[in-house]
Scaffold this active site. Structure first.
Site, mmCIF file in Angstrom:
data_model
loop_
_atom_site.group_PDB
_atom_site.id
_atom_site.type_symbol
_atom_site.label_atom_id
_atom_site.label_comp_id
_atom_site.label_asym_id
_atom_site.label_seq_id
_atom_site.Cartn_x
_atom_site.Cartn_y
_atom_site.Cartn_z
ATOM 1 N N LYS A 20 47.850 63.286 23.427
ATOM 2 C CA LYS A 20 47.506 64.179 22.234
ATOM 3 C C LYS A 20 46.619 65.454 22.887
ATOM 4 C CE LYS A 20 44.441 63.862 18.311
ATOM 5 N NZ LYS A 20 43.228 63.632 17.621
ATOM 6 N N LYS B 223 43.788 61.744 25.452
ATOM 7 C CA LYS B 223 43.405 62.571 24.290
ATOM 8 C C LYS B 223 42.537 63.443 24.818
ATOM 9 C CE LYS B 223 41.119 62.743 19.869
ATOM 10 N NZ LYS B 223 40.538 61.745 18.927
#
Ligand code: PBG
Length: 331
Positions: A249, A196
């Site tokens: 992400k 992320k």
């Protein structure tokens, strides 16, 4: 020209031929829809920067859940807005916290719909960071793990099917796995936000979830955008710690990472098509600059083609409708 051996256009002549040779599929089963839940009664508040997405109170959430399930979308990812915030983010792991209430409502309304819960503290802490902080504002890693696994456990106790830690503290997958197992939840899956990145694409989400950090930024725990090999280390680490699914992400600026993660794991690979990615498409479509259906379809296909199995996307409901309107085929 007549002696040309290979003419690629031969296989592009009709819908049937194009479908026959399509290398990538996109179906409603690939999609998970993020949802924001809030306290109160009769609340359906549109998120200004994410048109068509709302904050729901539990009483109205049930209707939305029925609509999502009716579209055939397999699951939702839950984010909560607490009544009040504190230093320790205590509403994140409260038994009657908003996400816990939402999970119970979902399991009552549509038991077959998967309830995936985002496990993080930033929506619940007064400072807006994803972990405990010291008096200098440093985000503390190990003292945060206990709060994260308490949060995951309380979601599992409410009936969550999958818990998804998004905080990026080191060691949190192991901590959550151990505590779930110890408390009789060894059957509950962990979807780890593994790579992320510290990204500007989360802007609209932070407005939606009121989770912007009150000082500093998230660069000491989320990943630095230039890094590729580090993302693969994060993926391997989460797998070693017991993750059942790994996530990359955001998606669009990180399609190379999705592709490379695909090559190193057989676990289900998830991509988060985040808020800013959705809002850019929406804004351009609302201006009449692009055809939303075509562009969103290409984006979701691109994420699948890069190697993702599952996509978290704010376009899930619209995509499901477009697929239904087109007899299950890509629009
Ligand atoms: C919580 C969290 C964030 C997102 C998912 N979980 C925000 C952040 O890290 O600041 C972003 C999702 C999106 O932009 O759609 N840590």
């Amino acid at each position: 020209m007549s002696e040309m051996l290979y003419r690629p256009r031969r296989l592009r002549r009709s819908d049937a031929l194009r479908r026959l040779v399509a290398e990538t599929t996109l179906t409603v089963h690939d999609l998970i829809y993020p949802l924001f839940v809030t306290h109160g009664q009769s609340v359906q508040e549109e998120i200004a920067s994410m048109p068509g997405n709302f904050r729901w109170s539990i009483d109205l959430l049930t209707g939305e859940i029925e609509r999502i399930a009716a579209l055939g979308i397999p699951g939702v990812l839950l984010f909560g807005l607490p009544v009040s915030k504190d230093m320790e983010g205590s509403e994140a792991y409260a038994e009657d916290g908003i996400v816990q209430q939402a999970v119970r409502a979902i399991k009552k309304t549509a038991p077959g719909l998967l309830a995936v819960t985002d496990v993080c503290l930033c929506e619940y802490t007064s400072h807006g960071h994803c972990g405990r902080t010291d008096s200098n504002g440093q985000v503390l890693n190990d003292p945060t793990l206990e709060l994260l696994s308490r949060t995951a456990l309380s979601h599992a106790q409410a009936g969550a099917d999958i818990v998804a830690p998004s905080d990026m503290m080191d060691g949190r997958v192991r901590a959550i796995r151990q505590d779930l197992d110890a408390e009789g939840f060894s059957h509950i899956a962990v979807m780890a936000y593994s790579a992320k990145y510290a990204s500007g694409f989360y802007g609209p989400f932070r407005e939606a979830a009121d989770s912007a950090p009150q000082f500093g930024d998230r660069k000491s725990y989320q990943m630095d955008p230039p890094n590729r090999r580090e993302a693969l280390r994060e993926v391997k680490l989460d797998i070693a710690e017991g993750a059942d699914m790994v996530m990359i992400k955001p998606a669009l600026a990180y399609l190379d990472i999705i592709r490379e993660a695909r090559a190193i794991t057989d676990l289900p690979l998830v991509a988060y098509n985040v808020s800013g990615e959705f809002s850019m498409v929406k804004a351009a479509a609302m201006n009449g600059w692009i055809d939303e259906k075509r562009v969103a379809t290409e984006i979701l296909l691109g994420i699948k083609r890069a190697g993702a199995d599952i996509i978290l996307t704010y376009h899930a409901k619209e995509m499901a409708r477009w697929l239904i309107e087109n007899g299950g085929h890509l629009p």
